[in-house]
Design a protein around this motif. Structure first.
Motif, PDB file in Angstrom:
ATOM      1  N   TYR A 172       0.832  -1.208   0.000  1.00 19.83           N
ATOM      2  CA  TYR A 172       0.000   0.000   0.000  1.00 19.83           C
ATOM      3  C   TYR A 172       0.867   1.258   0.000  1.00 19.83           C
ATOM      4  CZ  TYR A 172      -3.860  -3.119   1.297  1.00 19.83           C
ATOM      5  OH  TYR A 172      -4.805  -4.116   1.319  1.00 19.83           O
ATOM      6  N   PHE A 173       1.915   1.237   0.813  1.00 22.21           N
ATOM      7  CA  PHE A 173       2.796   2.396   0.942  1.00 22.21           C
ATOM      8  C   PHE A 173       3.525   2.664  -0.372  1.00 22.21           C
ATOM      9  CE2 PHE A 173       6.954   4.156   2.637  1.00 22.21           C
ATOM     10  CZ  PHE A 173       6.438   5.417   2.898  1.00 22.21           C
ATOM     11  N   ARG A 174       4.009   1.613  -0.997  1.00 22.27           N
ATOM     12  CA  ARG A 174       4.727   1.759  -2.269  1.00 22.27           C
ATOM     13  C   ARG A 174       3.804   2.325  -3.344  1.00 22.27           C
ATOM     14  NH1 ARG A 174       5.833  -0.950  -7.015  1.00 22.27           N
ATOM     15  NH2 ARG A 174       8.024  -0.899  -7.707  1.00 22.27           N
ATOM     16  N   VAL A 225       8.767  16.444 -16.316  1.00 26.25           N
ATOM     17  CA  VAL A 225       8.452  15.021 -16.453  1.00 26.25           C
ATOM     18  C   VAL A 225       9.677  14.166 -16.144  1.00 26.25           C
ATOM     19  CG1 VAL A 225       7.806  13.210 -18.090  1.00 26.25           C
ATOM     20  CG2 VAL A 225       6.581  15.393 -18.096  1.00 26.25           C
ATOM     21  N   ILE A 226      10.825  14.563 -16.693  1.00 24.14           N
ATOM     22  CA  ILE A 226      12.048  13.774 -16.478  1.00 24.14           C
ATOM     23  C   ILE A 226      12.442  13.774 -15.002  1.00 24.14           C
ATOM     24  CG2 ILE A 226      14.536  13.683 -16.937  1.00 24.14           C
ATOM     25  CD1 ILE A 226      13.906  14.719 -19.756  1.00 24.14           C
ATOM     26  N   VAL A 227      12.434  14.942 -14.370  1.00 28.29           N
ATOM     27  CA  VAL A 227      12.834  15.025 -12.952  1.00 28.29           C
ATOM     28  C   VAL A 227      11.847  14.279 -12.070  1.00 28.29           C
ATOM     29  CG1 VAL A 227      13.287  16.577 -11.021  1.00 28.29           C
ATOM     30  CG2 VAL A 227      14.041  17.194 -13.316  1.00 28.29           C
ATOM     31  N   SER A 228      10.556  14.406 -12.375  1.00 28.91           N
ATOM     32  CA  SER A 228       9.534  13.699 -11.595  1.00 28.91           C
ATOM     33  C   SER A 228       9.723  12.193 -11.687  1.00 28.91           C
ATOM     34  CB  SER A 228       8.140  14.090 -12.097  1.00 28.91           C
ATOM     35  OG  SER A 228       7.144  13.332 -11.457  1.00 28.91           O
ATOM     36  N   LEU A 229       9.966  11.690 -12.905  1.00 31.58           N
ATOM     37  CA  LEU A 229      10.183  10.251 -13.081  1.00 31.58           C
ATOM     38  C   LEU A 229      11.448   9.785 -12.382  1.00 31.58           C
ATOM     39  CD1 LEU A 229       9.160   9.753 -16.826  1.00 31.58           C
ATOM     40  CD2 LEU A 229       7.953   8.926 -14.806  1.00 31.58           C
ATOM     41  N   CYS A 230      12.503  10.596 -12.447  1.00 33.91           N
ATOM     42  CA  CYS A 230      13.759  10.241 -11.763  1.00 33.91           C
ATOM     43  C   CYS A 230      13.552  10.179 -10.261  1.00 33.91           C
ATOM     44  CB  CYS A 230      14.855  11.238 -12.116  1.00 33.91           C
ATOM     45  SG  CYS A 230      15.469  11.098 -13.799  1.00 33.91           S
ATOM     46  N   MET A 231      12.838  11.164  -9.726  1.00 34.12           N
ATOM     47  CA  MET A 231      12.556  11.173  -8.287  1.00 34.12           C
ATOM     48  C   MET A 231      11.767   9.930  -7.890  1.00 34.12           C
ATOM     49  SD  MET A 231      10.586  14.085  -6.046  1.00 34.12           S
ATOM     50  CE  MET A 231       9.915  13.720  -4.421  1.00 34.12           C
ATOM     51  N   GLU A 232      10.781   9.562  -8.717  1.00 32.12           N
ATOM     52  CA  GLU A 232       9.984   8.365  -8.429  1.00 32.12           C
ATOM     53  C   GLU A 232      10.848   7.119  -8.447  1.00 32.12           C
ATOM     54  OE1 GLU A 232       6.974   5.582 -10.867  1.00 32.12           O
ATOM     55  OE2 GLU A 232       6.403   7.709 -10.848  1.00 32.12           O
ATOM     56  N   ILE A 236      11.510   4.839  -5.111  1.00 34.51           N
ATOM     57  CA  ILE A 236      11.013   3.461  -5.102  1.00 34.51           C
ATOM     58  C   ILE A 236      12.170   2.476  -4.978  1.00 34.51           C
ATOM     59  CG2 ILE A 236       9.787   1.708  -6.434  1.00 34.51           C
ATOM     60  CD1 ILE A 236       8.022   3.908  -5.202  1.00 34.51           C
ATOM     61  N   TRP A 237      13.312   2.797  -5.596  1.00 33.83           N
ATOM     62  CA  TRP A 237      14.506   1.941  -5.455  1.00 33.83           C
ATOM     63  C   TRP A 237      14.972   1.910  -4.003  1.00 33.83           C
ATOM     64  CZ3 TRP A 237      19.609   3.111  -4.022  1.00 33.83           C
ATOM     65  CH2 TRP A 237      20.530   2.095  -4.220  1.00 33.83           C
ATOM     66  N   VAL A 238      15.037   3.073  -3.368  1.00 30.58           N
ATOM     67  CA  VAL A 238      15.427   3.143  -1.957  1.00 30.58           C
ATOM     68  C   VAL A 238      14.423   2.379  -1.097  1.00 30.58           C
ATOM     69  CG1 VAL A 238      15.703   4.685   0.030  1.00 30.58           C
ATOM     70  CG2 VAL A 238      16.675   5.320  -2.197  1.00 30.58           C
ATOM     71  N   LEU A 239      13.149   2.542  -1.407  1.00 28.63           N
ATOM     72  CA  LEU A 239      12.099   1.860  -0.643  1.00 28.63           C
ATOM     73  C   LEU A 239      12.238   0.343  -0.760  1.00 28.63           C
ATOM     74  CD1 LEU A 239       9.734   2.851   1.077  1.00 28.63           C
ATOM     75  CD2 LEU A 239       8.270   2.631  -0.919  1.00 28.63           C
TER      76      LEU A 239
END
Length: 478
Positions: A172-174, A225-232, A236-239
């Motif tokens: 759910y959190f992810r 868009v690029i920065v938003s996708l990179c942040m995501e 998510i990788w860290v998570l």
């Protein structure tokens, strides 16, 4: 693993071609810019220091708002789970945030806050309800049977949070974070466009709008868009790394806990002291001293009386059996002894308060762990060698497999080993041999008899042959 709705490169290519054709046909760049020109303009901006300063400033504000929303959303979800009044108190606030337009929040916030911090506040407000609702749902979905197991085996709050609640909350959190990052960027940039803090992406978008620089507007949008996708992707990788770390159980240490080959694991000194005190209490002999004493117990569920004025003594160091057909209250009685149910009348008395280990009717294992980790979860002093030796004794040799890959009979034996190897004074076995074939049952009974020597054991069964095979000293018929 790629989701079913993942974007395909060919689809993106087709839409870019459609965009390019439409731009050429319209031939009015003020309305529709060619994607080729937009990408070229983005490349020109990307080599300037002002571009990266604007990107970094907006990223810092939006990421800060997002992280604050995550932290406070998780905290509120935990508090709401603990106390329904907290959830009731914040419910109107969450509803207002979800329904009030973002523009209204931005205009209202500009009255009280500097435009420099506006994106932080708006990102926080938009993300917080999503995180809160999803984490709260994940907590509520945690397996109640595993929670009961953790209470019986006296797992610490940290272990419960890490090994039971976190695996339930994580999906759910992810999902909430993937959605919320995009929401944070949309709301944060909208706040910057209205507040126009400098430097920021929003200020550059506003400037492009004022001067009708459509190509710059599209180029900056590509950057968003690029920065938003990179942040995501990074978050998510860290998570995922955090999830893997939290689910992993610490490796065993060697030389701490020594097996006695003749009588099983050395028992905890506190338990031995407690049982010595039991022998020297008001009862004249060891045979009479109770580990558990039931006095006039009654228990009903609605109109059905399950237990009626029951009194019985389970002596220290002996194997006692509770027998009866299905539905007569055997499991209910076991739950009362373990403290999982409260009787309507009477009491459960002990000279001391022994620790109890249970083999539930359900196995109640953590499927994402190995068998060894499930066993060591309730007794970290056990070493890998000790656990694997115990597993071999009951015919389990697949040490590295997760429990989810085990058959029902294999899971049952892991559940039995977990109870036998836990630090305890009383062991409750509720229909322990369910699902075992005759050969495996005989091997498991031999192991139980060896490892419970001198311990107080309560076996619940409807099969008299099983009770006799395990060496029961006392019988309670329901």
């Amino acid at each position: 693993m790629k989701g079913k709705g993942s974007i395909k490169i060919w689809a993106v290519a087709v839409w870019l071609v459609v965009w390019e054709v439409a731009a050429r046909l319209l031939n009015k760049e003020i309305f529709l810019v060619s994607p080729i020109k937009a990408i070229m303009r983005f490349a020109e901006l990307a080599i300037t220091g002002s571009f990266w300063l604007s990107i970094a400033s907006s990223l810092m504000r939006i990421a800060l708002g997002f992280l604050l929303a995550v932290a406070i959303g998780v905290l509120l979800a935990i508090l709401s789970h603990k106390n329904k009044r907290v959830r009731e108190f914040f419910a109107p606030v969450m509803l207002a945030i979800r329904t009030v337009p973002v523009a209204s929040f931005i205009i209202l916030a500009l009255i009280c806050f500097s435009s420099k911090y506006l994106a932080i506040l708006i990102s926080f407000l938009i993300v917080n309800p999503t995180i809160f609702e999803n984490v709260f749902t994940g907590i509520q979905e945690a397996d109640n049977e595993l929670i009961e197991m953790s209470c019986v085996f006296n797992l610490t709050l940290g272990k419960r949070a890490r090994y039971i609640y976190w695996p339930s909350v994580y999906p759910y959190f992810r999902s909430a974070c993937k959605t919320a990052i995009g929401m944070a960027w949309k709301a944060g940039i909208a706040a910057e466009v209205i507040g126009t803090p400098k430097p920021s992406i929003g200020a550059m978008l506003q400037q492009a709008k004022i001067y009708l620089e459509t190509v710059d507007l599209i180029a900056w949008t590509i950057g968003i868009v690029i920065v938003s996708l990179c942040m995501e992707k990074v978050f998510i990788w860290v998570l995922a790394k955090v999830d893997a770390s939290l689910r992993s159980f610490p490796k065993s240490s060697h030389g701490i806990f020594v097996l006695n080959n003749s009588s099983g694991p050395e028992r905890n000194p506190d338990v031995l002291d407690n049982e010595s005190e039991q022998h020297s209490g008001p009862y004249a002999s060891e045979d009479a001293a109770p580990a558990v004493e039931l006095k006039s117990l009654t228990k009903s569920f609605g109109e059905q009386k399950v237990i009626d004025n029951l009194s019985f003594v389970f002596p220290v160091g002996e194997i006692s059996t509770i027998m009866g057909q299905s539905g007569v209250g055997k499991t209910t009685l076991a739950r009362i002894i373990a403290g999982l149910e409260t009787p309507d009348g009477g009491e459960v008395r002990r000279l001391t308060t022994p620790r109890i280990a249970i083999v539930f009717q359900e196995d109640r294992l953590l499927d994402y762990m190995t068998a060894e980790d499930n066993i060591r979860l309730v007794n970290e002093e056990l070493t890998t060698e000790e656990v694997q030796s115990a597993m071999q004794s009951v015919g389990l040799i697949d040490f590295d497999k997760h429990v989810s890959e085990y058959s029902g009979g294999m899971k049952r034996r892991v559940s039995i080993l977990r109870a036998l190897l836990a630090v305890n004074a009383v062991i409750l076995l509720d229909e322990p041999f369910k699902g075992l074939d005759e050969e495996t049952k005989a091997k498991t009974i031999d192991y139980i008899k060896t490892k419970t020597h001198g311990k107080t054991v309560i076996v619940i069964t409807h099969d008299k042959e099983e009770a006799e095979a395990i060496g029961a000293d006392n019988y309670l018929y329901l």
